[in-house]
Design a protein around this motif. Structure first.
Motif, PDB file in Angstrom:
ATOM      1  N   ASP A 122       0.800  -1.227   0.000  1.00 13.79           N
ATOM      2  CA  ASP A 122       0.000   0.000   0.000  1.00 13.79           C
ATOM      3  C   ASP A 122       0.831   1.275   0.000  1.00 13.79           C
ATOM      4  OD1 ASP A 122       1.007  -0.426   2.495  1.00 13.79           O
ATOM      5  OD2 ASP A 122      -0.824   0.106   3.584  1.00 13.79           O
ATOM      6  N   LYS A 123       2.131   1.160  -0.225  1.00 11.08           N
ATOM      7  CA  LYS A 123       3.007   2.330  -0.253  1.00 11.08           C
ATOM      8  C   LYS A 123       3.509   2.572  -1.675  1.00 11.08           C
ATOM      9  CE  LYS A 123       4.646   1.840   4.520  1.00 11.08           C
ATOM     10  NZ  LYS A 123       3.597   0.869   4.885  1.00 11.08           N
ATOM     11  N   ALA A 124       4.094   3.736  -1.895  1.00 16.14           N
ATOM     12  CA  ALA A 124       4.655   4.023  -3.216  1.00 16.14           C
ATOM     13  C   ALA A 124       5.926   3.217  -3.454  1.00 16.14           C
ATOM     14  CB  ALA A 124       4.937   5.524  -3.348  1.00 16.14           C
ATOM     15  N   LEU A 168       6.416  -3.740  -7.154  1.00 10.90           N
ATOM     16  CA  LEU A 168       5.574  -2.665  -6.628  1.00 10.90           C
ATOM     17  C   LEU A 168       6.415  -1.608  -5.921  1.00 10.90           C
ATOM     18  CD1 LEU A 168       2.626  -4.779  -5.142  1.00 10.90           C
ATOM     19  CD2 LEU A 168       2.998  -4.018  -7.490  1.00 10.90           C
ATOM     20  N   ASN A 169       7.314  -0.982  -6.658  1.00 10.33           N
ATOM     21  CA  ASN A 169       8.156   0.089  -6.141  1.00 10.33           C
ATOM     22  C   ASN A 169       8.281   1.139  -7.237  1.00 10.33           C
ATOM     23  OD1 ASN A 169      10.711   1.601  -5.456  1.00 10.33           O
ATOM     24  ND2 ASN A 169      10.619   0.230  -3.683  1.00 10.33           N
ATOM     25  N   VAL A 170       7.756   2.319  -6.974  1.00  9.93           N
ATOM     26  CA  VAL A 170       7.626   3.334  -8.022  1.00  9.93           C
ATOM     27  C   VAL A 170       8.981   3.822  -8.509  1.00  9.93           C
ATOM     28  CG1 VAL A 170       6.767   5.657  -8.524  1.00  9.93           C
ATOM     29  CG2 VAL A 170       5.357   4.061  -7.208  1.00  9.93           C
ATOM     30  N   THR A 171       9.914   4.077  -7.591  1.00 11.31           N
ATOM     31  CA  THR A 171      11.151   4.753  -7.978  1.00 11.31           C
ATOM     32  C   THR A 171      12.315   3.823  -8.301  1.00 11.31           C
ATOM     33  OG1 THR A 171      11.812   4.946  -5.652  1.00 11.31           O
ATOM     34  CG2 THR A 171      10.537   6.751  -6.578  1.00 11.31           C
ATOM     35  N   GLN A 189       7.203  -1.167 -15.274  1.00 12.69           N
ATOM     36  CA  GLN A 189       7.130  -0.053 -14.337  1.00 12.69           C
ATOM     37  C   GLN A 189       5.790  -0.068 -13.617  1.00 12.69           C
ATOM     38  OE1 GLN A 189       9.626   2.664 -13.898  1.00 12.69           O
ATOM     39  NE2 GLN A 189       8.367   2.803 -12.060  1.00 12.69           N
ATOM     40  N   TRP A 190       5.831   0.166 -12.309  1.00 10.56           N
ATOM     41  CA  TRP A 190       4.608   0.283 -11.503  1.00 10.56           C
ATOM     42  C   TRP A 190       4.445   1.734 -11.081  1.00 10.56           C
ATOM     43  CZ3 TRP A 190       3.701   0.676  -5.908  1.00 10.56           C
ATOM     44  CH2 TRP A 190       2.371   0.410  -5.548  1.00 10.56           C
TER      45      TRP A 190
END
Length: 288
Positions: A122-124, A168-171, A189-190
């Motif tokens: 549930d985190k970026a 599931l890790n944006v950066t 990319q997520w």
């Protein structure tokens, strides 16, 4: 000794009663067919129930080992299906030579089974912690997968634990992917939100594919071997600059209930990483 004699003297009538009860029970069930059959039927029922509970307990505590074996088995089967598909797709070549090459490729890496001890979705910038570390052969930049597909990349390693950067890790997560059977590749990319959906960027405009095609790792990175399942194409968009396609992918890995994973220990990964570092260094040092 005196206390024992006192105890026996005080309660001897109870001992006599118990002895008579046992003797009467033996006489009753040994010399009467009906009572004997009832006794043995009841005893068998109780013993059977006890064995049933014992089997249930043993089965519960063996689930950990079974899950690990299934995770490894599923991963190997998925890889073997991929290799067989490639063999089948090229009938004009010597299949014997190709089969030997594929088997040699599969022998280049081994799998290290591990369990997820911490996980967020549930985190970026989500992170996963697994219960295997450097003492188990885990190293930084090793790929992590499960029985249903790709998971992420090892980021930090201690003696007994490792931190994994998942898809599931944006950066920090960019995994090289290809469309199965098409040959076109981009990177995964997520962008946050739904943990079951990610996007494959930079698919060339001349590429030919359709909804429902499978996406897998391309093998062009130094982390994952080719053919590790990623997901299925559910929608197709133009990229923001209009120069390529963006594919919406339904991930095959359910990160919300991730328990058993395996770290891909590729024997050639360190060599490839060293070579890439040398290339970067030579490019940096080359005078302009």
């Amino acid at each position: 000794m005196k206390n024992l004699l006192t105890f026996v003297t005080r309660y001897y009538h109870w001992f006599i009663l118990l002895l008579l009860e046992v003797a009467s029970g033996v006489l009753l069930f040994q010399y009467n067919n009906y009572q004997s059959s009832v006794w043995f039927t009841s005893a068998n029922a109780v013993v059977g129930k006890v064995y049933e509970w014992d089997a249930a307990v043993r089965s519960f505590f063996s689930l950990t080992r079974v899950n690990e074996e299934l995770t490894l088995r599923n991963f190997y089967l998925e890889r073997q299906v991929t290799q067989l598909r490639r063999l089948y797709g090229d009938l004009t070549q010597d299949t014997t030579v190709m089969q030997r090459q594929e088997l040699e490729f599969l022998s280049q890496y081994k799998l290290i089974p591990a369990k997820v001890v911490s996980n967020t979705v549930d985190k970026a910038n989500n992170l996963i912690t697994i219960d295997k570390g450097s003492l188990d052969g885990v190293e930084k930049d090793m790929g992590v997968a499960c029985g249903s597909g790709v998971v992420g990349v090892v980021y930090l390693v201690s003696s007994h634990y490792s931190v994994v950067i998942p898809v599931l890790n944006v950066t920090s997560s960019r995994i090289s992917c290809a469309i199965r059977g098409r040959g076109y590749f981009g990177y995964l990319q997520w962008y946050g939100g739904d943990p079951s959906v990610a996007y494959v960027e930079d698919i060339p405009r001349h590429a030919r594919f359709k909804r429902g095609d499978w996406v897998e790792t391309s093998g062009y990175s130094a982390i994952f071997p080719p053919g590790v399942l990623v997901g299925k194409v559910t929608n197709i968009y133009n990229s923001p600059d209009g120069l390529s396609y963006r594919l919406k992918v339904k991930l095959t890995t359910d990160f919300a209930c991730l328990r058993d994973v395996c770290v891909i220990n590729d024997k050639s990964i360190s060599e490839r990483l060293r070579l890439m570092e040398q290339v970067k260094d030579s490019i940096t040092m080359t005078p302009k």
